[in-house]
Design an enzyme around this catalytic site. Structure first.
Site, short mmCIF file in Angstrom:
data_model
loop_
_atom_site.label_atom_id
_atom_site.label_comp_id
_atom_site.label_asym_id
_atom_site.label_seq_id
_atom_site.Cartn_x
_atom_site.Cartn_y
_atom_site.Cartn_z
N SER A 230 0.83 -1.20 0.00
CA SER A 230 0.00 0.00 0.00
C SER A 230 0.86 1.24 0.00
CB SER A 230 -0.91 0.03 1.24
OG SER A 230 -0.18 0.42 2.38
N ASP A 231 0.33 2.32 -0.61
CA ASP A 231 0.95 3.61 -0.34
C ASP A 231 0.74 3.89 1.14
OD1 ASP A 231 2.19 6.05 -0.62
OD2 ASP A 231 1.08 6.62 -2.41
N TRP A 232 1.53 4.79 1.67
CA TRP A 232 1.58 4.99 3.11
C TRP A 232 0.28 5.68 3.60
CZ3 TRP A 232 5.17 2.43 1.21
CH2 TRP A 232 6.31 2.01 1.90
#
Length: 718
Positions: A230-232
């Site tokens: 995932s993106d953060w």
């Protein structure tokens, strides 16, 4: 070699779940009992980011994390050079291993849909073929050093405005023909070991939770077996993410055990809402990644940082990524015998490595244009500098404000802003402008170095316009009137308006071009290097001419949902596809870039082949490229195709080749297309097919500078 995959059956449920969420801001969980270490990650696309404390966004005080700052992806793509893309990846991969990383969050390959996107400097191009062709060797270079490339951001992450919540609506044909091909190339052809999900919404769900992107397309259609990350902070729902989302959840807060894929997921499995088999699939892919990266193997690549070879490659990319946009009356190259040089503009002294958001780099050093000029010319030349314009948001440029919570671009449309502009800013601007204009006639050459900085090219925000900030347009126009010896250099990560372009003789465009960028620029200005960069995006005459403005399809609105909703009304007509199809004049076209030498094409022909498989040749275009000028140089041949389907743009890039020639040298060049290169997507059938009819081919040195044009029809399978 340690066989991590065999450990799956030995893991407890709690240990499995530890592997699929963060245990630090830049590391996943590990299992000490079985000798499974955390996976260590780092930004970013232009180098390995500085070290932070494990649970806080505070530098850890490590004085050993200064690394090589590579040129931006925009600069790299402007080289149109696959070999340099490979070298770029090798530097990034070797330095990531040299810093003990397992995954590097690069490259960024989202399509430049609008030139206003603040993160365009991290991306490559408005075209998927050019993007994919450079992303594949870049990924290969990274992964040669036992580091996983993490390709981002999958998918449709084309604006920063409301990036955490915006929902994108795009038709299937456009999705498969424009926004997914570069990701397909990266995942399938390039074999990227990991892919990062995006922040935005698509098809009713966040990209890291939606079934269509990460499950139906990536896993089922493409057969991707790598790890998805995932993106953060991009995960919002435990069950959706577990069932058809990412394998590893990362975020920006230190409550790691409370992430959606941590304790909440454990409870969901214990309550029977999620099968443990779902967890096993994720863990199996993660353990396979350990083996691919040779983690635990005594022969694993050690890596290194800041080597002379790395610096040489970075300079080479910076030199080939610079674009000579205009050069009337042979203003360039300048003579090294020039005695008095005036340099005007903040970017001549500004360093850029430490800004831009997650692309920031703690560079070992950074050579500015002013320093580069002095390094090249020595002490005989007088090189003076004047500001010319005033930086009115210095605290934003230097990152002294929280770039995630406040706009970095000053808005002077408010009453307060107008007062500040009139009372504080304009008097200073006028003074600096006057000083530069009065001084210019006393110098043999004047070099204006301006453009943007990381208050504009920055993660989290889009630009408000394509106008040069700080009143730079007025400065350039005034200097052009004051001296006939003006060269304009722009440092920027995306397209700009240039209303003064017809008034100046020479224009060079560079992006944030790495730690040796200033020296590379000096070598180009004074002829040690012949420029060969080509635009990887169109420079329009003005913002109003862009497709998203024409179709009113950016930035979206709130008429359908409580969050911003953006409909891609322009469909396939993005960038040059729009300008050529609608016959909209532009400032500088896609693929444009000049040289200090001259080239010509001789005896161009094309041959059509019978193809029975998608990957078999169907067309070969052959020409002889001749360097008819006075010095060695490089030219990029570009092959565009017009496909006989009503919805298609007039021209679409399908192949290119960069060729190096000595003065007077000739070389035969062939560009070949396979059947799949001509296929289009049908939403009705959910597949690609070859349209029947007459195709057009265009061979040239930009999308507008066409040297050979013909028609052909693919030979039907016998």
């Amino acid at each position: 070699m340690k066989h991590y995959s065999s450990l799956l059956t030995e893991l407890t449920l709690e240990e499995k779940i530890a592997l699929i969420h963060a245990s630090g801001l830049f590391q996943s969980g590990g299992v000490p009992r079985l000798g499974i270490p955390p996976l260590k990650m780092s930004d970013g696309p232009s180098g390995v980011r500085q070290e932070f404390q494990n649970d806080a966004w505070i530098p850890d005080g490590n004085n050993m994390d200064a690394v090589s700052w590579l040129p931006s992806n925009t600069c790299l793509c402007s080289t149109w050079n696959r070999n340099l893309a490979r070298k770029f990846g090798e530097v990034l991969g070797e330095e990531a291993r040299g810093r003990g990383k397992d995954i590097i969050l690069a490259p960024g390959i989202n399509i430049k849909r609008t030139p206003l996107c603040g993160r365009n400097f991290e991306y490559m191009s408005e075209d998927p073929v050019l993007t994919g062709e450079l992303a594949v060797p870049l990924i290969g270079g990274i992964q040669e050093y036992d580091v996983a490339a993490c390709v981002k951001h999958f998918a449709l992450n084309n604006q920063e405005l409301d990036r955490l919540s915006v929902e994108v609506e795009v038709d299937e044909k456009t999705l498969y023909e424009l926004y997914l091909p570069a990701f397909y190339a990266a995942a399938v052809t390039g074999g990227a070991h990991s892919i990062m999900g995006a922040y935005n919404r698509y098809d009713g769900d966040f990209c890291c939770e939606g079934q269509k992107l990460l499950f139906t397309i990536l896993r089922d259609k493409w057969g991707y077996d790598g790890v998805t990350i995932s993106d953060w902070g991009a995960v919002h729902d435990t069950e959706k993410t577990a069932l058809h989302g990412v394998d590893i959840e990362m975020s920006i807060t230190p409550d790691f055990d409370d992430y959606k894929m941590a304790k909440p997921l454990l409870r969901a499995v214990e309550d029977g809402k999620i099968s443990e088999e779902v967890i096993d699939e994720k863990v199996s892919r993660i353990l396979s990644l350990y083996e691919r990266l040779h983690i635990g193997d005594e022969n694993r690549t050690r890596g290194s940082i800041n080597t002379p070879k790395h610096r040489q490659i970075i300079q080479e990319i910076a030199e080939e990524g610079a674009i000579l946009l205009k050069n009337e009356r042979e203003q360039l190259p300048l003579s090294k015998d020039t005695k008095r040089i005036l340099v005007v503009g903040d970017n001549a002294k500004r360093t850029h490595a430490a800004g831009g958001g997650s692309a920031e780099i703690k560079a070992l050093y950074e050579i500015t244009p002013m320093l580069g000029l002095r390094m090249l010319l020595g002490g005989e030349a007088v090189i003076d500098w004047l500001a010319g314009y005033y930086i009115d948001n210095e605290e934003h440029v230097k990152g002294e404000v929280d770039w995630q919570s406040i706009s970095l671009e000053v808005d002077y449309s408010t009453a307060e802003g107008k007062d500040k502009l009139e009372q504080e800013i304009i008097p200073v601007r006028n003074k600096l402008l006057r000083e530069a204009v009065e001084a210019a006639p006393d110098y043999d050459e004047v070099i204006f170095v301006g453009g943007l900085n990381h208050a504009f090219d920055v993660e989290g925000f889009d630009r408000m316009s394509l106008t040069l900030p700080y009143g730079q347009n007025e400065v350039i126009e005034a200097l052009a009137e004051a001296t006939p010896h003006l060269t304009v250099v722009l440092i920027n990560g995306g397209a700009l308006e240039m209303p003064w372009a017809d008034k100046v003789s020479a224009i060079i465009q560079t992006s944030y071009n790495g730690m040796d960028g200033g020296f590379a620029l000096a070598r180009i200005l004074f002829g040690d290097v012949n420029p060969s960069g080509k635009l990887a995006e169109t420079y329009p005459l003005c913002l109003a001419d862009t497709p998203t403005e024409h179709y009113q399809s950016y930035p979206g609105d709130f008429s359908k949902t409580e969050h911003r909703y953006t409909v891609y009304k322009e469909r396939l007509l993005v960038g040059y596809r729009y300008y050529t199809t609608k016959q909209i004049p532009v400032r500088f076209p896609f693929g444009h870039g000049l040289s200090y030498t001259d080239f010509s094409l001789l005896g161009t022909t094309h041959e059509v082949h019978a193809a029975t498989a998608d990957d078999e040749p169907v067309l070969t275009v052959t020409t002889t490229l001749a360097n008819t000028g006075r010095c060695a140089g490089k030219e990029t041949l570009q092959l565009y195709i017009g496909i006989p389907e009503e919805e298609q743009p007039v021209k679409v890039l399908k192949q290119f080749e960069k060729v190096s020639l000595s003065a007077g040298e000739e070389k035969e060049v062939s560009l070949t297309l396979c059947q799949r290169d001509l296929m289009v997507y049908s939403a009705a059938t959910g597949s690609f097919s070859l349209p029947a009819g007459e195709y057009r081919l265009y061979l040239g040195t930009s999308v507008e500078e066409i040297c050979y044009e013909a028609t052909f029809s693919p030979i039907a399978e016998s």
